[in-house]
Design an enzyme around this catalytic site. Structure first.
Site, PDB file in Angstrom:
ATOM      1  N   GLY A  67      51.231  13.295  95.874  1.00  0.00           N
ATOM      2  CA  GLY A  67      50.757  13.902  94.641  1.00  0.00           C
ATOM      3  C   GLY A  67      49.295  13.648  94.333  1.00  0.00           C
TER       4      GLY A  67
ATOM      5  CG  HIS B  61      54.124  -5.263  90.401  1.00  0.00           C
ATOM      6  ND1 HIS B  61      55.250  -4.940  91.127  1.00  0.00           N
ATOM      7  CD2 HIS B  61      53.889  -4.203  89.582  1.00  0.00           C
ATOM      8  CE1 HIS B  61      55.665  -3.734  90.761  1.00  0.00           C
ATOM      9  NE2 HIS B  61      54.858  -3.268  89.838  1.00  0.00           N
TER      10      HIS B  61
ATOM     11  CG  HIS C  45      36.115  11.627  96.661  1.00  0.00           C
ATOM     12  ND1 HIS C  45      34.890  12.226  96.885  1.00  0.00           N
ATOM     13  CD2 HIS C  45      35.859  10.322  96.440  1.00  0.00           C
ATOM     14  CE1 HIS C  45      33.940  11.308  96.780  1.00  0.00           C
ATOM     15  NE2 HIS C  45      34.508  10.148  96.514  1.00  0.00           N
TER      16      HIS C  45
ATOM     17  CD  GLN D 139      71.300   5.543 103.866  1.00  0.00           C
ATOM     18  OE1 GLN D 139      70.490   6.435 103.675  1.00  0.00           O
ATOM     19  NE2 GLN D 139      71.711   5.177 105.068  1.00  0.00           N
TER      20      GLN D 139
ATOM     21  CE1 TYR E   6      76.842   6.595  97.735  1.00  0.00           C
ATOM     22  CE2 TYR E   6      75.029   5.059  98.120  1.00  0.00           C
ATOM     23  CZ  TYR E   6      76.371   5.299  97.846  1.00  0.00           C
ATOM     24  OH  TYR E   6      77.224   4.244  97.671  1.00  0.00           O
TER      25      TYR E   6
ATOM     26  CB  SER F   8      44.837  15.803  92.071  1.00  0.00           C
ATOM     27  OG  SER F   8      43.956  14.751  91.718  1.00  0.00           O
TER      28      SER F   8
ATOM     29  CB  CYS G 165      34.852  16.936  95.610  1.00  0.00           C
ATOM     30  SG  CYS G 165      35.579  15.339  95.183  1.00  0.00           S
TER      31      CYS G 165
ATOM     32  CG  ASN H 102      49.511   8.319  93.197  1.00  0.00           C
ATOM     33  OD1 ASN H 102      50.386   7.482  93.356  1.00  0.00           O
ATOM     34  ND2 ASN H 102      49.241   8.863  92.020  1.00  0.00           N
TER      35      ASN H 102
ATOM     36  CG  HIS I 165      41.023   9.197  93.726  1.00  0.00           C
ATOM     37  ND1 HIS I 165      41.262  10.143  94.694  1.00  0.00           N
ATOM     38  CD2 HIS I 165      41.983   9.385  92.779  1.00  0.00           C
ATOM     39  CE1 HIS I 165      42.311  10.880  94.350  1.00  0.00           C
ATOM     40  NE2 HIS I 165      42.772  10.441  93.198  1.00  0.00           N
TER      41      HIS I 165
ATOM     42  CB  CYS J 223      31.482  14.585  95.453  1.00  0.00           C
ATOM     43  SG  CYS J 223      32.307  14.534  97.065  1.00  0.00           S
TER      44      CYS J 223
ATOM     45  CG  ASN K 117      42.639  10.488  84.134  1.00  0.00           C
ATOM     46  OD1 ASN K 117      42.540  11.675  83.851  1.00  0.00           O
ATOM     47  ND2 ASN K 117      43.390  10.042  85.132  1.00  0.00           N
ATOM     48  CG  ASP K 118      37.446  13.765  82.624  1.00  0.00           C
ATOM     49  OD1 ASP K 118      36.720  13.196  81.785  1.00  0.00           O
ATOM     50  OD2 ASP K 118      37.111  13.919  83.816  1.00  0.00           O
TER      51      ASP K 118
ATOM     52  CG  HIS L  52      34.945  14.825  99.838  1.00  0.00           C
ATOM     53  ND1 HIS L  52      35.482  14.905  98.569  1.00  0.00           N
ATOM     54  CD2 HIS L  52      35.632  15.724 100.589  1.00  0.00           C
ATOM     55  CE1 HIS L  52      36.436  15.824  98.564  1.00  0.00           C
ATOM     56  NE2 HIS L  52      36.558  16.337  99.772  1.00  0.00           N
TER      57      HIS L  52
ATOM     58  CD  GLN M 144      45.416   8.110  88.555  1.00  0.00           C
ATOM     59  OE1 GLN M 144      45.551   8.056  87.330  1.00  0.00           O
ATOM     60  NE2 GLN M 144      46.022   9.019  89.297  1.00  0.00           N
TER      61      GLN M 144
HETATM   62  P1  H2U Z   1      45.379  11.452  91.443  1.00  0.00           P
HETATM   63  O1  H2U Z   1      44.770  12.215  92.563  1.00  0.00           O
HETATM   64  O2  H2U Z   1      45.971  10.141  91.871  1.00  0.00           O
HETATM   65  O3  H2U Z   1      46.297  12.300  90.627  1.00  0.00           O
HETATM   66  O4  H2U Z   1      44.174  11.032  90.453  1.00  0.00           O
HETATM   67  C1  H2U Z   1      43.209  11.896  90.024  1.00  0.00           C
HETATM   68  C2  H2U Z   1      43.054  11.765  88.518  1.00  0.00           C
HETATM   69  O5  H2U Z   1      41.804  12.350  88.173  1.00  0.00           O
HETATM   70  C3  H2U Z   1      44.124  12.488  87.736  1.00  0.00           C
HETATM   71  O6  H2U Z   1      44.841  11.545  86.975  1.00  0.00           O
HETATM   72  C4  H2U Z   1      41.914  12.912  86.887  1.00  0.00           C
HETATM   73  C5  H2U Z   1      43.330  13.437  86.832  1.00  0.00           C
HETATM   74  O7  H2U Z   1      43.803  13.391  85.499  1.00  0.00           O
HETATM   75  N1  H2U Z   1      40.857  13.911  86.720  1.00  0.00           N
HETATM   76  C6  H2U Z   1      39.823  13.656  85.851  1.00  0.00           C
HETATM   77  O8  H2U Z   1      39.826  12.636  85.173  1.00  0.00           O
HETATM   78  N2  H2U Z   1      38.790  14.553  85.771  1.00  0.00           N
HETATM   79  C7  H2U Z   1      38.728  15.723  86.453  1.00  0.00           C
HETATM   80  O9  H2U Z   1      37.759  16.442  86.351  1.00  0.00           O
HETATM   81  C8  H2U Z   1      39.844  16.134  87.334  1.00  0.00           C
HETATM   82  C9  H2U Z   1      40.925  15.118  87.530  1.00  0.00           C
HETATM   83 ZN    ZN Z   2      34.522  14.195  96.919  1.00  0.00          ZN
END
Ligand code: H2U
Ligand code: ZN
Length: 340
Positions: free
Chosen positions: A159, A281, A164, A323, A316, A161, A49, A153, A166, A52, A74-75, A113, A168
């Site tokens: 969606g 918000h 674990h 709806q 729709y 990913s 992961c 999310n 988390h 982790c 975020n990478d 995790h 954003q």
């Molecule tokens: P989501 O599961 O909500 O998509 O968020 C995970 C985020 O983690 C995703 O935006 C980032 C992805 O770009 N990420 C990293 O920053 N580093 C990584 O090694 C893998 C994923």
């Molecule tokens: Zn993990």
């Protein structure tokens, strides 16, 4: 709810949009048995992961052996602080673009995790609330950031990913579309009535007592009158504050409490780790004052009838307007009857 037995439209005063409700399509609340999906078991630590503690992420960075909450850039950020794009408001004409700078962060809720927010201890969720607040403060203080969007999310269906736990944080140079709509409506309401739209709405909902799911001293969770998703909810602060940065210690504690209780009920609804997108918000962090803004969160869960049967926003909804069949009142009653 005899007045809502046939098709009607409901108005969302926060976005100035209408939704179509068709209660005649569900003659009675659905009471069938729910198949329990097999409980997914995950290890407390997963060597593969990328969230982790101690593990490597994409791009070669390594997570520290963190305890509690861990925040990193975020990478694969959707917004960059030094976007070199020369799209400086090509505001003329039909082909219009503008530069957008910003920052994206990932916020691990726990080193474990195998946990999710509802499974975490109150004190640990409180650390998540504090991190949301701190990120809002820190990113909002940057002079080129006008809005800080905190969100989560949860679940593959939404969606996410990685299971674990988390969320954003995306901070941007402009106020994004959804908060722009809501802030405009709140501003116009304040101008017209000299009171806050969501303060008045909360008072009306507490008086009606038909769509309240749960509450504590500082927060109320309800199914909004104009909900689009079957089990959509909104968290509203009782006090008129614009941002998490204005919350008291007691309000942050109560936020952790209501987040845990609401997500626990969601998990019980279909006996599954309930998927959703949620987010807060808050007041923009531009240079203007925002007396109109009232801090709240939206929970948008996709599930309709079971752990696998979801609502689709297609046809729709895409072409005309959202709806739903199940009324907000029935959804609130079902969520309100679940254990915590
Ligand atoms: P989501 O599961 O909500 O998509 O968020 C995970 C985020 O983690 C995703 O935006 C980032 C992805 O770009 N990420 C990293 O920053 N580093 C990584 O090694 C893998 C994923
Ligand atoms: Zn993990």
């Amino acid at each position: 709810m005899t007045r809502f037995t046939h098709s009607h439209r409901r108005f969302n005063p926060l976005t100035n949009e209408w939704i179509l409700v068709s209660p005649q399509r569900v003659q009675r609340p659905w009471l069938g048995q729910i198949e329990k999906p097999p409980r997914e078991t995950r290890p407390a630590y997963d060597p593969d992961c990328y969230l982790c503690p101690g593990n490597a992420r994409a791009g070669g960075k390594r997570n520290p052996p963190y305890d509690g909450v861990f925040v990193f850039d975020n990478d694969f950020a959707a917004l960059l602080p030094d976007a070199a794009t020369d799209a400086r408001a090509e505001a003329a004409g039909l082909l219009c673009a503008t530069r957008e700078r910003g920052l994206c962060r990932v916020l691990c809720f726990s080193p474990r995790h195998d946990l999710t927010l509802p499974a975490m201890a109150h004190a640990d969720i409180r650390r998540v609330v504090d991190a949301w607040t701190e990120q809002t403060r820190e990113l909002g203080a940057l002079d080129f950031i006008a809005y800080v969007q905190v969100f989560e999310n949860k679940g593959e269906m939404m969606g996410a990913s990685n299971p674990h736990p988390h969320g954003q944080v995306w901070a941007s140079e402009h106020i994004p579309t959804e908060p722009t709509k809501e802030l405009r409506a709140q501003r116009e309401y304040l101008r017209a009535h000299d009171t806050c739209l969501l303060c008045d709405y909360l008072a009306a909902e507490l008086a009606a007592a038909e769509r309240i799911v749960l509450q504590n001293e500082h927060w109320v969770a309800l199914v909004p009158f104009w909900a689009v998703w079957p089990f959509e909810t909104m968290l509203l602060s009782r006090r008129h504050i614009g941002s998490m940065t204005e919350t008291t210690d007691a309000e942050r504690d109560a936020l952790a409490n209501i987040v845990k209780r609401l997500t626990t009920r969601y998990d019980h609804l279909f006996e599954t780790s309930f998927p959703y997108s949620m987010g807060f918000h808050q007041s923009p962090t531009d240079d203007a004052a925002h007396p109109e803004a009232h801090l709240h969160a939206h929970y948008y869960p996709p599930l309709l009838r079971s752990a696998t049967i979801r609502k689709f926003m297609v046809g729709y909804e895409m072409l005309a307007e959202p709806q739903r069949d199940l009324t907000a009142e029935i959804a609130a009653a079902r969520l309100g009857a679940l254990p915590e």
